[in-house]
Scaffold this motif. Structure first.
Motif, PDB file in Angstrom:
ATOM      1  N   SER A   1       0.829  -1.208   0.000  1.00 58.25           N
ATOM      2  CA  SER A   1       0.000   0.000   0.000  1.00 58.25           C
ATOM      3  C   SER A   1       0.864   1.260   0.000  1.00 58.25           C
ATOM      4  O   SER A   1       0.559   2.231  -0.698  1.00 58.25           O
ATOM      5  CB  SER A   1      -0.926   0.019   1.221  1.00 58.25           C
ATOM      6  OG  SER A   1      -1.843  -1.035   1.147  1.00 58.25           O
TER       7      SER A   1
ATOM      8  N   VAL B   1      -2.080   1.391  -8.268  1.00 55.60           N
ATOM      9  CA  VAL B   1      -3.361   0.741  -7.993  1.00 55.60           C
ATOM     10  C   VAL B   1      -3.199  -0.777  -7.967  1.00 55.60           C
ATOM     11  O   VAL B   1      -3.721  -1.459  -7.076  1.00 55.60           O
ATOM     12  CB  VAL B   1      -4.421   1.168  -9.039  1.00 55.60           C
ATOM     13  CG1 VAL B   1      -5.673   0.313  -8.935  1.00 55.60           C
ATOM     14  CG2 VAL B   1      -4.764   2.648  -8.855  1.00 55.60           C
ATOM     15  N   ILE B   2      -2.442  -1.325  -8.901  1.00 56.82           N
ATOM     16  CA  ILE B   2      -2.220  -2.777  -8.943  1.00 56.82           C
ATOM     17  C   ILE B   2      -1.512  -3.257  -7.682  1.00 56.82           C
ATOM     18  O   ILE B   2      -1.904  -4.257  -7.074  1.00 56.82           O
ATOM     19  CB  ILE B   2      -1.433  -3.184 -10.210  1.00 56.82           C
ATOM     20  CG1 ILE B   2      -2.328  -3.045 -11.447  1.00 56.82           C
ATOM     21  CG2 ILE B   2      -0.904  -4.613 -10.100  1.00 56.82           C
ATOM     22  CD1 ILE B   2      -1.588  -3.179 -12.757  1.00 56.82           C
TER      23      ILE B   2
ATOM     24  N   LEU C   1      -3.965  -3.204  -4.758  1.00 58.22           N
ATOM     25  CA  LEU C   1      -4.952  -4.287  -4.857  1.00 58.22           C
ATOM     26  C   LEU C   1      -4.344  -5.649  -4.521  1.00 58.22           C
ATOM     27  O   LEU C   1      -4.998  -6.491  -3.896  1.00 58.22           O
ATOM     28  CB  LEU C   1      -5.587  -4.309  -6.247  1.00 58.22           C
ATOM     29  CG  LEU C   1      -6.518  -3.128  -6.556  1.00 58.22           C
ATOM     30  CD1 LEU C   1      -6.983  -3.187  -8.004  1.00 58.22           C
ATOM     31  CD2 LEU C   1      -7.696  -3.091  -5.594  1.00 58.22           C
TER      32      LEU C   1
ATOM     33  N   LEU D   1      -4.057  -5.721  -0.757  1.00 59.67           N
ATOM     34  CA  LEU D   1      -5.385  -5.912  -0.180  1.00 59.67           C
ATOM     35  C   LEU D   1      -5.838  -7.362  -0.331  1.00 59.67           C
ATOM     36  O   LEU D   1      -6.393  -7.952   0.596  1.00 59.67           O
ATOM     37  CB  LEU D   1      -6.386  -4.960  -0.854  1.00 59.67           C
ATOM     38  CG  LEU D   1      -7.814  -4.995  -0.324  1.00 59.67           C
ATOM     39  CD1 LEU D   1      -7.865  -4.583   1.145  1.00 59.67           C
ATOM     40  CD2 LEU D   1      -8.708  -4.082  -1.171  1.00 59.67           C
ATOM     41  N   TYR D   2      -5.568  -7.952  -1.492  1.00 59.46           N
ATOM     42  CA  TYR D   2      -5.922  -9.357  -1.712  1.00 59.46           C
ATOM     43  C   TYR D   2      -5.203 -10.271  -0.712  1.00 59.46           C
ATOM     44  O   TYR D   2      -5.821 -11.153  -0.111  1.00 59.46           O
ATOM     45  CB  TYR D   2      -5.599  -9.786  -3.140  1.00 59.46           C
ATOM     46  CG  TYR D   2      -5.668 -11.281  -3.317  1.00 59.46           C
ATOM     47  CD1 TYR D   2      -6.897 -11.933  -3.423  1.00 59.46           C
ATOM     48  CD2 TYR D   2      -4.508 -12.055  -3.336  1.00 59.46           C
ATOM     49  CE1 TYR D   2      -6.969 -13.305  -3.555  1.00 59.46           C
ATOM     50  CE2 TYR D   2      -4.574 -13.424  -3.463  1.00 59.46           C
ATOM     51  CZ  TYR D   2      -5.804 -14.052  -3.567  1.00 59.46           C
ATOM     52  OH  TYR D   2      -5.863 -15.416  -3.684  1.00 59.46           O
TER      53      TYR D   2
END
Length: 192
Positions: free
Chosen positions: A78, A173-174, A177, A180-181
């Protein structure tokens, strides 16, 4: 993390070097495939090496933080992704134009390849905390980064500097994500 996750991570990490490669392509008055290949190998090599070094560093600390490792991965990715997005919107257009009007020396290419691969070092640290095929991940990061850098040099030469900002935002962004995954998967929120 499976093959698709590693591939997405590789593309996310390649966005910084791709953005800089696009600027290097803009600086070429005449397209030079040999120079573009040198740029690609420099960026790909640095990304792969830094990811490997990060994994070596992270594996030293695994036993100390294995109970909250998913949080470490989420926070690291992040921060990296957020920094990429922040940088994309806070670059000075005058500095970008100046950089694209100058020719990049081999020393500058090497320095830029190291600087843009710091995010790969941080991502490599997270490899120690997730189930991942490290040799495959390191190789894929290097290959994808080299390929994206080569292509971005070509695109940067023929198109415009606007691609750099979009690439950085997409990469940020990738990475977010993916972090987060990993967090949601390890907490049992998502099962895929």
């Amino acid at each position: 993390m499976g093959f698709v996750g590693i591939l997405l991570l590789s593309f996310g990490l390649a966005m910084d070097s791709s953005a800089v490669s696009a600027c290097e392509g803009l600086a070429m008055p005449k397209y030079n495939a040999k120079l573009a290949a040198t740029i690609a190998l420099s960026y790909g090599g640095a990304e792969g090496l830094m990811a490997f070094l990060g994994w070596l560093l992270g594996s030293q600390f695994y036993s100390l933080i294995s109970s909250f490792d998913h949080w470490v991965v989420f926070i690291l990715l992040s921060i990296i992704g957020g920094k990429m997005i922040w940088d994309a919107f806070h670059e000075d257009p005058a500095d970008q134009a100046k950089a694209s009007s100058e020719h990049f020396s081999p020393q500058e290419i090497i320095l830029l390849s190291i600087v843009t691969s710091v995010d790969a070092l941080a991502a490599g640290v997270s490899f120690a905390f997730i189930k991942i095929n490290v040799p495959l991940a390191v190789a894929m990061i290097a290959i994808v980064s080299a390929g994206c850098s080569f292509g971005s040099t070509l695109i940067g030469h023929f198109i415009s500097a606007k691609f750099g900002r979009a690439a950085e935002v997409a990469g940020g962004v990738i990475l977010f994500l993916i972090g987060l995954y990993v967090l949601l998967h390890d907490l049992g929120v998502v099962a895929f």
